[in-house]
Design a protein around this motif. Sequence first.
Motif, PDB file in Angstrom:
ATOM      1  N   PRO A 202       1.146  -1.294   0.184  1.00  0.00           N
ATOM      2  CA  PRO A 202       0.361   0.467  -0.035  1.00  0.00           C
ATOM      3  C   PRO A 202       0.814   1.298  -0.039  1.00  0.00           C
ATOM      4  O   PRO A 202       1.781   0.931   0.961  1.00  0.00           O
ATOM      5  CB  PRO A 202      -0.764   0.104   1.759  1.00  0.00           C
ATOM      6  CG  PRO A 202      -0.514  -1.484   1.586  1.00  0.00           C
ATOM      7  CD  PRO A 202       0.694  -2.619   1.385  1.00  0.00           C
ATOM      8  N   GLY A 204       0.207   4.221   1.149  1.00  0.00           N
ATOM      9  CA  GLY A 204       0.600   4.586   2.356  1.00  0.00           C
ATOM     10  C   GLY A 204       1.345   4.235   3.948  1.00  0.00           C
ATOM     11  O   GLY A 204       2.292   5.036   4.298  1.00  0.00           O
ATOM     12  N   LEU A 205       1.874   2.812   3.967  1.00  0.00           N
ATOM     13  CA  LEU A 205       3.194   2.545   3.761  1.00  0.00           C
ATOM     14  C   LEU A 205       4.061   3.220   3.979  1.00  0.00           C
ATOM     15  O   LEU A 205       5.101   3.041   4.607  1.00  0.00           O
ATOM     16  CB  LEU A 205       3.236   1.027   3.844  1.00  0.00           C
ATOM     17  CG  LEU A 205       2.212   0.460   4.516  1.00  0.00           C
ATOM     18  CD1 LEU A 205       2.129  -0.962   4.308  1.00  0.00           C
ATOM     19  CD2 LEU A 205       2.246   0.596   6.236  1.00  0.00           C
ATOM     20  N   ALA A 208       4.195   6.749   4.468  1.00  0.00           N
ATOM     21  CA  ALA A 208       4.568   6.452   6.420  1.00  0.00           C
ATOM     22  C   ALA A 208       5.851   6.564   6.196  1.00  0.00           C
ATOM     23  O   ALA A 208       6.830   7.622   7.004  1.00  0.00           O
ATOM     24  CB  ALA A 208       3.517   5.345   6.345  1.00  0.00           C
ATOM     25  N   ALA A 209       6.556   6.090   6.141  1.00  0.00           N
ATOM     26  CA  ALA A 209       8.294   5.698   6.118  1.00  0.00           C
ATOM     27  C   ALA A 209       8.486   6.995   5.883  1.00  0.00           C
ATOM     28  O   ALA A 209       9.523   7.405   6.496  1.00  0.00           O
ATOM     29  CB  ALA A 209       8.485   4.567   5.394  1.00  0.00           C
ATOM     30  N   ARG A 222      13.971  -0.630   4.377  1.00  0.00           N
ATOM     31  CA  ARG A 222      13.036  -1.282   5.508  1.00  0.00           C
ATOM     32  C   ARG A 222      11.778  -1.435   5.378  1.00  0.00           C
ATOM     33  O   ARG A 222      11.367  -2.622   6.331  1.00  0.00           O
ATOM     34  CB  ARG A 222      13.297   0.605   5.769  1.00  0.00           C
ATOM     35  CG  ARG A 222      14.575   0.857   6.988  1.00  0.00           C
ATOM     36  CD  ARG A 222      14.771   2.395   7.375  1.00  0.00           C
ATOM     37  NE  ARG A 222      16.383   2.704   7.549  1.00  0.00           N
ATOM     38  CZ  ARG A 222      17.082   2.363   8.516  1.00  0.00           C
ATOM     39  NH1 ARG A 222      15.908   1.247  10.102  1.00  0.00           N
ATOM     40  NH2 ARG A 222      18.166   2.840   8.911  1.00  0.00           N
ATOM     41  N   VAL A 223      10.717  -0.709   4.044  1.00  0.00           N
ATOM     42  CA  VAL A 223       9.255  -1.056   4.627  1.00  0.00           C
ATOM     43  C   VAL A 223       9.385  -2.275   3.252  1.00  0.00           C
ATOM     44  O   VAL A 223       8.912  -3.434   3.311  1.00  0.00           O
ATOM     45  CB  VAL A 223       8.829  -0.019   4.780  1.00  0.00           C
ATOM     46  CG1 VAL A 223       7.194  -0.232   4.503  1.00  0.00           C
ATOM     47  CG2 VAL A 223       8.416   0.520   6.250  1.00  0.00           C
ATOM     48  N   PRO A 226      11.210  -6.117   3.405  1.00  0.00           N
ATOM     49  CA  PRO A 226      10.876  -6.472   4.283  1.00  0.00           C
ATOM     50  C   PRO A 226       9.412  -7.386   4.233  1.00  0.00           C
ATOM     51  O   PRO A 226       8.849  -9.041   4.694  1.00  0.00           O
ATOM     52  CB  PRO A 226      10.937  -5.481   5.744  1.00  0.00           C
ATOM     53  CG  PRO A 226      11.879  -4.686   5.464  1.00  0.00           C
ATOM     54  CD  PRO A 226      11.599  -4.793   4.087  1.00  0.00           C
ATOM     55  N   LEU A 227       8.427  -6.631   3.775  1.00  0.00           N
ATOM     56  CA  LEU A 227       7.279  -6.797   3.319  1.00  0.00           C
ATOM     57  C   LEU A 227       6.695  -7.949   1.907  1.00  0.00           C
ATOM     58  O   LEU A 227       6.341  -8.589   2.215  1.00  0.00           O
ATOM     59  CB  LEU A 227       6.157  -5.449   3.112  1.00  0.00           C
ATOM     60  CG  LEU A 227       5.724  -4.592   4.761  1.00  0.00           C
ATOM     61  CD1 LEU A 227       4.865  -3.312   4.510  1.00  0.00           C
ATOM     62  CD2 LEU A 227       5.463  -5.297   5.441  1.00  0.00           C
ATOM     63  N   ALA A 311       1.626 -15.693   6.496  1.00  0.00           N
ATOM     64  CA  ALA A 311       1.218 -14.615   8.020  1.00  0.00           C
ATOM     65  C   ALA A 311       0.164 -13.665   7.496  1.00  0.00           C
ATOM     66  O   ALA A 311      -0.265 -12.715   8.843  1.00  0.00           O
ATOM     67  CB  ALA A 311       2.587 -14.067   8.179  1.00  0.00           C
ATOM     68  N   GLY A 312      -0.165 -13.252   6.431  1.00  0.00           N
ATOM     69  CA  GLY A 312      -0.847 -12.090   6.495  1.00  0.00           C
ATOM     70  C   GLY A 312       0.131 -10.890   6.306  1.00  0.00           C
ATOM     71  O   GLY A 312      -1.226  -9.761   7.416  1.00  0.00           O
ATOM     72  N   ALA A 313       1.184 -10.459   6.216  1.00  0.00           N
ATOM     73  CA  ALA A 313       2.120  -8.975   6.369  1.00  0.00           C
ATOM     74  C   ALA A 313       0.823  -8.140   5.770  1.00  0.00           C
ATOM     75  O   ALA A 313       1.612  -6.862   6.255  1.00  0.00           O
ATOM     76  CB  ALA A 313       3.265  -9.689   6.234  1.00  0.00           C
ATOM     77  N   GLU A 316      -4.261  -4.697   6.146  1.00  0.00           N
ATOM     78  CA  GLU A 316      -3.796  -3.430   6.953  1.00  0.00           C
ATOM     79  C   GLU A 316      -5.329  -3.830   7.816  1.00  0.00           C
ATOM     80  O   GLU A 316      -6.831  -3.843   7.459  1.00  0.00           O
ATOM     81  CB  GLU A 316      -4.204  -2.746   6.117  1.00  0.00           C
ATOM     82  CG  GLU A 316      -3.191  -2.047   4.921  1.00  0.00           C
ATOM     83  CD  GLU A 316      -2.715  -0.164   5.249  1.00  0.00           C
ATOM     84  OE1 GLU A 316      -3.701   0.855   5.545  1.00  0.00           O
ATOM     85  OE2 GLU A 316      -2.965  -0.468   3.547  1.00  0.00           O
TER      86      GLU A 316
END
Lengths: 316, 393
Positions: A202, A204-205, A208-209, A222-223, A226-227, A311-313, A316
Motif C-alpha cells: 500500500p 500509505g506505508l 508513512a516511512a 526498510r519497509v 521486508p514486506l 502470515a497475512g503481513a 491492513e
Amino acid sequence: MATESDSKTSDGPLNRWASRSIRNPERTYRAMFYVAAIFFIVTTMFPFYWLIVLALTPNNEILNGIGLVPEGFNVYAFVEVFQQVPFHFYMLNSFILATVTTVIVLFIASFAGYVFGRLEFPGRGVLMLLILAISYFPPAAFVVPLFDIFTGNSPIVVPFTEIALFTPPRLINTPAAMVLPFSALFLPLSIFVLTTFYGQIPDGLEDAARVEGTTRIGALFRVIIPLSAPGVATAGVLTFISVYNEYFFSQIMALGNDYTQWSPLVGGILSYQTQYTTSFNLFAAASIIGVLPVAILVIVAQERIVSGLTAGALKE
Amino acid sequence: MARVKLEHVTKRYEDVTAVDDMNLDIRDGEFVCLVGPSGCGKSTTMETIAGLTLPTEGEVWIGDREVTRLPPKDRGVAMVFQNIALFPHMNVKDNISFGLRLRKYDSEEIDRRVERASDIVQLEGMLERMPDEMSGGQRQRVAIARAIVRNPDVFLMDEPLANLDAKLRVHMRTELQRLHKELETTIIYVTHDQAEAMTMSDRIAVIDSGELQQIDPPLVCYNEPANLFVAGFIGSPSMNFTTGDVTESGFTSDSFDIEFDPARMGVSPGDHVTLGVRPEDVYPVDQRESVGHPSMRIDARTDVTEPMGDEIFVYLVTQEDIEMDFEAAEAGQLLMSVSPDSDVDVDQDIQVVLDRAKIHLFDSETGDAIQHGLVNPTSRDSTTEEAEAGSDD
C-alpha cells in the motif's frame, strides 16, 4: 441404503461404482487426488532413484546393462567422487557464482521492481516489455560476442568502422565472465516477480516511512522489501538454482573443466569422463551430491515462502 | 510548533487541476480542518505540505523555512494516515520508535520518548504486540503515538478517524482535542465530515474543486458562509435553498416571497438570487412569538417527518401542484427542524415563518454570499416592525 445397493448388484461393478460416486463425490475426488499425486511423485522422483541405482552399481556392471535394482552396493563411489577430482571445489565455485549472481540480481531487480511497480511514468509498459523480451532471447545468441569481449584480445570498435574504443579486460576463466551474463539473463524474471510484489504494498506505508524520516530508497529497504519477503525469496531461489545448475555459459567461459578456472559443478561432473574411461557411477554419485544443497535450499525457502504468504503481513 | 503557509500552491496532473492557487496561512498551534467533498483536493493539499507531492507552482512554508522542494523527512512534520499505515512487520514499539531510530537517538532516549507517547495515547502494556493483533482504535492510537514521539512542528492528519466505527470515532475526536490542548502543536486535519471539522477545529478551511472557498472559525462558516457551496456543505441537514428574483418589495419565487428593501440588502430589483435558510430557522407559525424577526407566513403542506429524538425534521412542500419528480420536489421543498414535542403530522396544511435574521442571500450566478440576515443592519427593529406589519395582514 444397504438394501438399495444390494438390489443394484446386477448392474455390474462399473455401474455400482458410478452410482456410489454420484452419491458421494468426495470419494472420487480423493481417489483422483491419489492417482494424480502418485503419478507426479513417480515421474519426478524416478530420475533420482535411477541416479541412486547408477551410483551404487559398480562401473563395470553398468556397462553390462542395469535393471531397476542396483547390481551391488558400491557406497564407495560417493567417496571416490572426491578422490578422483576435487569435487568440493567445483561445488564451491558453483555456490559462489550462484550467490554473487543472486545478490547482484536481487539488488538491481529491487530498484527496477520499485520503479516499475510503484512509480507512474510514460513508457513504463513499453520498457517493461523490452526487459521481458530479453528473457525470450536464446542465450546462445549472446555467446559469441560475449566470448569475444571476455577474451580481451581485440579492442571494441564502433560498429561498421575501424575506430577502436577500448580493449576490454580479459575476463575469461574468472567469475566475472560468468556472473555478468548470468545476472543479465536472470534479471528480467526477478524484475517481473519483484514488480508484482512491490506494486502490491500500500502507498500509505511508503508515505508513512518517508514522513517518518526515510528517503525513497530507505523506504524500499526498510519497509517494502521486508514486506515483500516471499517475493524476494522466490526471485532469489529461482536465480540461485538456475545459476547453480548452469552449464552452457560456464562451459564456454571456463576454458577447461578445471576448478582453478572457475569451472562449476557441471564441469566437475564432466571431468569424470576421460579420454579412455567414462565413470557413469561417479557421474551419478556426483550429481546426487551436487543436488543436495539445492534441495535443502528449496525445502527451507519453501517453508519461508509459505509462512510469509500465510502470515497475512500485508493485511491492513 | 510552527506556522504553515501555502502561497499560490497549484497542483496539476495531466488532465486535472487537483489544487488551484491555494493560499493558506495557519498560525502556530492552531487546529485547522481542511474539509470538502471527496476529490476536492484537500488530501493533495495536505500531501504538498507533507512533501509527498510536489506542487506544480507555488511555495510551502513551515515555520520560517521554505520547504517546497524539501523531502518529507526534512520538514519536521508527522502524519497520521487514513489507512493507519502501521508497518505490519514491526511491533508497536518498533513502529513508534521508527523515526527516532532513523535519526540515531540513543536507546535510553528512545525508551523514554516511547514511554511518554504511549502514555499519552494510553497504550500501556501493548508495546510488544504486532499491529494485526490490535483493534482498529488501538492501531490508530499507535499511529498517533508514532506521530507525537518525534515532537514534530506540525501534525498532519489525513482522515485518521474515517476507518473507525461511529462510537470510537466520537471518542477519538475528543481524544484528539485533548491531545491538541496538551501538546499545543499545529494540527492540520483533513476530513470530508463537516461535523468532525465543526467540533474539533479552531478554523475550518472549506475546499471545493481544488479551490479554497472559505477559511474561518466553525461558527463563522456556519453563520456567515462565504458562498453557496460553504452554506450547503457546512451544517447537517443542509441549508434550504430557493432560487428566485429580487423585486421592488423583496424576494419572490415559485415557493414563497420574502419582503425586504432591496437597496438596503445590497441587491437591486431584477437580480437573480438564491435564498438560503437553515432548517432550524424555519418555525411553525404558532411559535412565531419566539422568533426575533419573523417573516411573512408561508403556506405549506407537511410531506414526510423524520423524528431524530432530540428534534424532528419536517419536509414541507411549499409549491402548489408540484410534479412529484425529484427535481421539482427538490425545488419546492423546505426542510424544517422542530422540537420533538411539536405536534406535526404528515399531509397537513401548515403555515411557517422564517427567521429573517438568519436568511442568507446568494448571487445565483456566482454563488457568492450577498447578505447574511435580512434585517436592516443599522435600524434593526424598525424595519422588522414594518415588514411584519406588511406581512401579517
